[in-house]
Structure formats: C-alpha cells, structure tokens
Design a protein around this motif. Sequence first.
Motif, mmCIF file in Angstrom:
data_model
loop_
_atom_site.group_PDB
_atom_site.id
_atom_site.type_symbol
_atom_site.label_atom_id
_atom_site.label_comp_id
_atom_site.label_asym_id
_atom_site.label_seq_id
_atom_site.Cartn_x
_atom_site.Cartn_y
_atom_site.Cartn_z
ATOM 1 N N LEU A 1 0.828 -1.198 0.000
ATOM 2 C CA LEU A 1 0.000 0.000 0.000
ATOM 3 C C LEU A 1 0.865 1.253 0.000
ATOM 4 O O LEU A 1 0.528 2.255 -0.652
ATOM 5 N N ALA A 2 1.983 1.215 0.738
ATOM 6 C CA ALA A 2 2.901 2.353 0.723
ATOM 7 C C ALA A 2 3.462 2.574 -0.677
ATOM 8 O O ALA A 2 3.605 3.717 -1.132
ATOM 9 N N ALA A 3 3.781 1.482 -1.372
ATOM 10 C CA ALA A 3 4.292 1.595 -2.742
ATOM 11 C C ALA A 3 3.230 2.176 -3.665
ATOM 12 O O ALA A 3 3.526 3.001 -4.546
ATOM 13 N N ARG A 4 1.980 1.756 -3.480
ATOM 14 C CA ARG A 4 0.884 2.289 -4.313
ATOM 15 C C ARG A 4 0.718 3.781 -4.068
ATOM 16 O O ARG A 4 0.552 4.561 -5.019
ATOM 17 N N ARG A 5 0.741 4.217 -2.817
ATOM 18 C CA ARG A 5 0.631 5.647 -2.511
ATOM 19 C C ARG A 5 1.775 6.422 -3.143
ATOM 20 O O ARG A 5 1.577 7.511 -3.705
ATOM 21 N N ALA A 6 2.986 5.870 -3.035
ATOM 22 C CA ALA A 6 4.154 6.560 -3.578
ATOM 23 C C ALA A 6 4.041 6.731 -5.085
ATOM 24 O O ALA A 6 4.327 7.798 -5.634
ATOM 25 N N ARG A 7 3.607 5.684 -5.778
ATOM 26 C CA ARG A 7 3.484 5.772 -7.249
ATOM 27 C C ARG A 7 2.479 6.843 -7.641
ATOM 28 O O ARG A 7 2.719 7.618 -8.565
ATOM 29 N N ARG A 8 1.372 6.895 -6.932
ATOM 30 C CA ARG A 8 0.364 7.902 -7.290
ATOM 31 C C ARG A 8 0.869 9.309 -6.969
ATOM 32 O O ARG A 8 0.650 10.243 -7.746
ATOM 33 N N LEU A 9 1.546 9.474 -5.852
ATOM 34 C CA LEU A 9 2.031 10.803 -5.481
ATOM 35 C C LEU A 9 3.066 11.313 -6.473
ATOM 36 O O LEU A 9 3.114 12.507 -6.782
ATOM 37 N N LEU A 10 3.881 10.415 -7.008
ATOM 38 C CA LEU A 10 4.969 10.829 -7.896
ATOM 39 C C LEU A 10 4.568 10.877 -9.365
ATOM 40 O O LEU A 10 5.304 11.435 -10.185
ATOM 41 N N ALA A 11 3.428 10.304 -9.717
ATOM 42 C CA ALA A 11 3.051 10.208 -11.125
ATOM 43 C C ALA A 11 2.806 11.588 -11.725
ATOM 44 O O ALA A 11 2.335 12.509 -11.054
ATOM 45 N N ASP A 12 3.137 11.719 -13.005
ATOM 46 C CA ASP A 12 2.838 12.961 -13.718
ATOM 47 C C ASP A 12 1.324 13.160 -13.785
ATOM 48 O O ASP A 12 0.570 12.216 -14.047
ATOM 49 N N THR A 13 0.889 14.381 -13.565
ATOM 50 C CA THR A 13 -0.527 14.698 -13.674
ATOM 51 C C THR A 13 -0.876 15.022 -15.118
ATOM 52 O O THR A 13 -0.009 15.095 -15.988
ATOM 53 N N ALA A 14 -2.160 15.246 -15.365
ATOM 54 C CA ALA A 14 -2.620 15.518 -16.730
ATOM 55 C C ALA A 14 -1.987 16.780 -17.297
ATOM 56 O O ALA A 14 -1.794 16.899 -18.511
ATOM 57 N N ASP A 15 -1.649 17.732 -16.419
ATOM 58 C CA ASP A 15 -1.024 18.966 -16.896
ATOM 59 C C ASP A 15 0.497 18.885 -16.914
ATOM 60 O O ASP A 15 1.182 19.896 -17.054
ATOM 61 N N GLY A 16 1.021 17.646 -16.736
ATOM 62 C CA GLY A 16 2.466 17.449 -16.834
ATOM 63 C C GLY A 16 3.238 17.702 -15.555
ATOM 64 O O GLY A 16 4.471 17.674 -15.561
ATOM 65 N N TRP A 17 2.537 17.932 -14.452
ATOM 66 C CA TRP A 17 3.223 18.205 -13.194
ATOM 67 C C TRP A 17 3.661 16.895 -12.557
ATOM 68 O O TRP A 17 2.853 16.026 -12.273
#
Length: 408
Positions: A89-105
């Motif tokens: 679950l920690a890995a899943r949270r980390a991936r989502r937090l670090l993923a590029d957003t739709a606006d490229g952030w």
Amino acid sequence: MPDDALAQLRWLRTPEGAAAAARAAVLLAEGSDLLTGLARLRAEVGPEHAGPAWELARLRARARPAFGADADVLFLTADTLEQAGRPALAARRARRLLADTADGWGVDSVADLGCASGTDTVALARAGARVLAVDLDPLARELTAANAEVLGLSDQVWVVAGDAVELVDAARGGEVAGCAGAVLDPARRAGGRRLLDPDRWSPPWSTVAALLDRAPHAVVKVAPGLDHDRVPTGVEAEWVSAGGSIVEALLWGRGRSTAWRRASLVRGDEVLELTADADPGPAPAGPVRGWLHEPDPAVIRSGLVSVVAAELDATLVDPTIAYLTSDAPAGSAWVSSYRVDEVLPFNLKKLKALLRTRGVGRVVVKKRGSPIEPEALVRQLRGPGAGSAVVVVTRVAGAPTALVCDLT
C-alpha cells in the motif's frame, strides 16, 4: 528495547550487533523459547546485548509475512511495526504521489513528515523520489537512516530533525521544506487507545488541513472513521479495503485529487477502484427481494453505495441501512451476495423454531442497525441440525427484521 534504545539500536547496526541479531534469528527458527534463547545469547554476546538482539529477531519474524525479504534486515521496534502500514500500500501511494498529472506536473522530492521507522520513506525512495525524512524523535530518525542504508537507499534519503507543525506553517509556493510533495501520517493513538477526535491527533487536524491547503501534492493518512464533513473542498478522500476490512483511509491534495470520493479494493496483486466526481446521493429503498447484497466497507465509508446499487439494479432494504437487495445475484467484487430464503419480523423464539424446522444447526450471524451481539445470537440459535444458514438481523422499512439466507 530498553530505555537506552538509541544506544542499543546503534550497536545493532554494527557488525557485532548484526551477527547477534542473526544468531537470535537462528535460535528462533530452531524453536528456542524465550528463556532458552536468551540464556544462550547472553553467553555468546553478553547480557546487555542479548535482549535487544532477541527482540529485533522476533520483530523481524513477525514482519516477514508483510515485508518479505526486507524483514530480515529492517530495524524495527514493537511500536513502529504495529504502526507500519502494508508495504504494497505504501508503494501504491508513492506511485500515485509521484506520477505525472494531466497537466504534466510531476513530483520528484517528498517530505515525509514524521518518518517513524521509515517505511513510507523507503517506498517513496524506491519509487524514485528524493526524500526528506523528518521527525522530532531521535530514535525514529535513527531507524529511518538505518533502514534506508540496509536497503541501499541512502543516496536518496536525507534524515533531519524537524517539527511537522512548524514545517507546514512555513510552507510556501506549494512546497514543504523545499520539497514538491509531502506525506503525513498523524499519530492517532495515545496510551494504547485510539484518538477518535482528529483535533487530538499528533500533529492535530489544524496541521492536516493546513498541509492540504498549502501543498497541493500531498497525501495524508487518516482514521477510516473520519467524518466526511472534515474533508476540505477539492480534496479527494479514499478508503482502501482488503479481506473485508478497511486498511487505510487517505486524503489527496488538490494537485493529486481526481475524484470526489474513491473506494479501492485490494485483491492479491489487483486493486479495483470505484469513484464518483460528486456526491451521488442515497440509493432508493424498496422491499426485500430474492438476493441480499452486503457492500464492501470501502464502498460504505466512501459514500458510494448508490453507485453500486445503480450497477446492480438494487435498492436499499431501509433508507438508513447499507444492505442492498435485488432480484438477481451480483457478479460484483464490491458486494457479498446471499440468496434470501425467509423474511420475518425479528423474534428469537420464532426464528429458532424456523431454523429447527429447516434442520439448520449452524448459523453465521450478520447485523446492521441492530443492538444484538452476533456471538450471543449464534449460541442461542445453534441446534442439532446438519444444515447451515446466514441470519441477517437488520431493519427493513424501519422494523427490526431477520433475513434467513443461504450460506452458499
């Protein structure tokens, strides 16, 4: 660990300490009990080090089912192991937090505000972030530094003393302590008891709200029972379940939020997600039909019961009760389904008589909206018959009702 826990931890990080913990692990694996194992360790490593080595080996053995091979090298205390979430679950949270957003952030640096033993720090570093691990507790900082080192992540992790409240208060430009993202897991227990009032968490709710307001790329772990009214506008609330229980609840900052509410169901390596962009409102209520459906707790806590009801063409058995009913079985992972055999006003004597007539001797009792104690009712309904059934005690259209359902 004893009062000098920091000194003992530092010794355990030495080659001699590592050898002592490894020896303790062997003794545990061989089935040595506490007295025998400690006696042998005292003779081999000295009385001052035997206890900490044995305790670390014991904690690593407890951690192995969740942490896998990492558990054999991690540094833990009983408190930090109890508080540590599931690594997956920690890995899943980390991936989502670090993923590029739709606006490229994208986020490449994260402040872990209250790092404890560093399990979130490790997940973030493994996902590719540079992590500033912050804690006021020197033992927590030592544990985090030790775990980053043994897992080969020291080059990505900086461990510093700091107060989460002060760092959030000083946050500017969407960053916390110079980091683009932040994670916060407030302590929600004190003296062995859960703190139900978020204002008594450490740090308190005011810091949680300030972080979500000032840092758009943040995620906060909260109590599953958090009142929906506490969730700030534009912040996504997510409830995650596994094995029929809520395992974590999260608030995602506005820069990471993509829904109003989210229910997530972990099944092995698979995660199913159910979302709504706005409050879907309540499901309609109606009479009990041929099938009863019990929604997953993540669906209930996220307020998405009506979304599932619409998918199943189902209605609530009562406007205030989260049981659904429909004419057909449901092939949905979001509910557990039971075929309804009988619907009767709740009366213990009549219920027992019905079960005896049907040859039912073993029952599983479920309840919602009723003061009965399931364990006590199971004992009262147990009989000599070879059959089995699920008895659901609830309210139907406001009236106390028993539903007798097929166990299969």
